[in-house]
Design an enzyme around this catalytic site. Structure first.
Site, PDB file in Angstrom:
ATOM      1  N   ARG A 102      23.903  35.635 109.724  1.00  0.00           N
ATOM      2  CA  ARG A 102      22.923  34.698 109.182  1.00  0.00           C
ATOM      3  C   ARG A 102      22.217  35.294 107.963  1.00  0.00           C
ATOM      4  O   ARG A 102      21.905  34.593 107.007  1.00  0.00           O
ATOM      5  CB  ARG A 102      21.886  34.342 110.257  1.00  0.00           C
ATOM      6  N   TYR A 118      22.127  20.235 100.019  1.00  0.00           N
ATOM      7  CA  TYR A 118      20.959  19.355 100.078  1.00  0.00           C
ATOM      8  C   TYR A 118      19.795  20.111 100.711  1.00  0.00           C
ATOM      9  O   TYR A 118      19.990  20.979 101.558  1.00  0.00           O
ATOM     10  CB  TYR A 118      21.246  18.075 100.869  1.00  0.00           C
ATOM     11  N   HIS A 145      21.515  19.724 118.264  1.00  0.00           N
ATOM     12  CA  HIS A 145      21.978  19.706 116.883  1.00  0.00           C
ATOM     13  C   HIS A 145      23.129  20.695 116.692  1.00  0.00           C
ATOM     14  O   HIS A 145      24.133  20.383 116.050  1.00  0.00           O
ATOM     15  CB  HIS A 145      20.807  20.059 115.967  1.00  0.00           C
TER      16      HIS A 145
END
Length: 217
Positions: A102, A118, A145
């Site tokens: 990450r 975005y 999610h």
């Protein structure tokens, strides 16, 4: 201006001016890479921009030097986004190698050449205030999610970088996908998750495809 951990992520969206120096643009990319800055270049579709430079670097000064070089080479930077790699508070318990991924992502993935960027934030409205929702409930929604995203394993990869206090939204989302229709499908699918449907706010979308800078300018 060095990051203590992780990388600074800057997206520069540009259009060529009449005085564009193609060789100078290519040289700017080479020089940034020599300064330990990863530069990902994409050819963009639509009127918003003609090209995107996504840089990942530990030093803001290196990224600023690169930005200056692009302008001097005859590019008009028409939009930008500043963020940093981060480990989400919802990622507790993940293996150390995944957490390192990450903070120091290895991108772009092979074969995933469709590109989308975005920005997004979470709402702070009376009926939908993400930041007043208990942590356990937020974590449940983020787990949902993540499950939706894993259904596209092998077809799409993402880099989610934090931008609270750095730019107009709270996160920048960069997608690398197998094809343009996969980008549409994954974004559409994940918008039905409660965390997005009720709490998500989105900025402008930029789409295109990865290509060496020599093919773009």
């Amino acid at each position: 201006m060095l990051m203590e951990d992780g990388l600074s992520v800057v997206h520069l969206f540009a259009k060529p001016k009449k005085n564009l120096d193609r060789d100078a643009v290519i040289a700017a990319v080479i020089q940034a890479e020599a300064a330990d800055c990863q530069v990902i270049t994409a050819s963009m579709l639509g009127h918003k921009a003609d090209m995107c430079f996504m840089t990942l670097c530990a030093d803001w000064r290196t990224q600023r030097t690169f930005q200056n070089a692009l302008r001097a080479a005859g590019l008009d930077v028409v939009d930008s986004y500043v963020s940093i790699t981060e480990v989400s508070e919802y990622a507790k318990g993940m293996p150390p190698e995944m957490l390192r991924g990450r903070l120091h992502p290895i991108i772009p993935p092979d074969g995933l050449n469709a590109f989308c960027f975005y920005p997004m934030s979470k709402k702070r409205e009376g009926h939908a205030n993400w930041f007043s929702t208990p942590y356990e409930r937020r974590q449940e929604m983020m787990m949902e999610h993540g499950k939706s995203g894993r259904a596209f394993a092998g077809q799409v990869a993402q880099v989610i970088s934090g931008s609270t206090g750095l730019d107009d939204f709270e996160w920048g989302v960069t997608l690398f996908a197998k094809s343009p229709d996969v980008i549409k499908e994954v974004v559409y699918t994940m918008r039905f998750d409660e965390g997005s449907a009720l709490y998500g706010e989105f900025g402008a979308f930029y789409v295109g495809y990865l290509d060496p800078i020599a093919n773009i300018v």
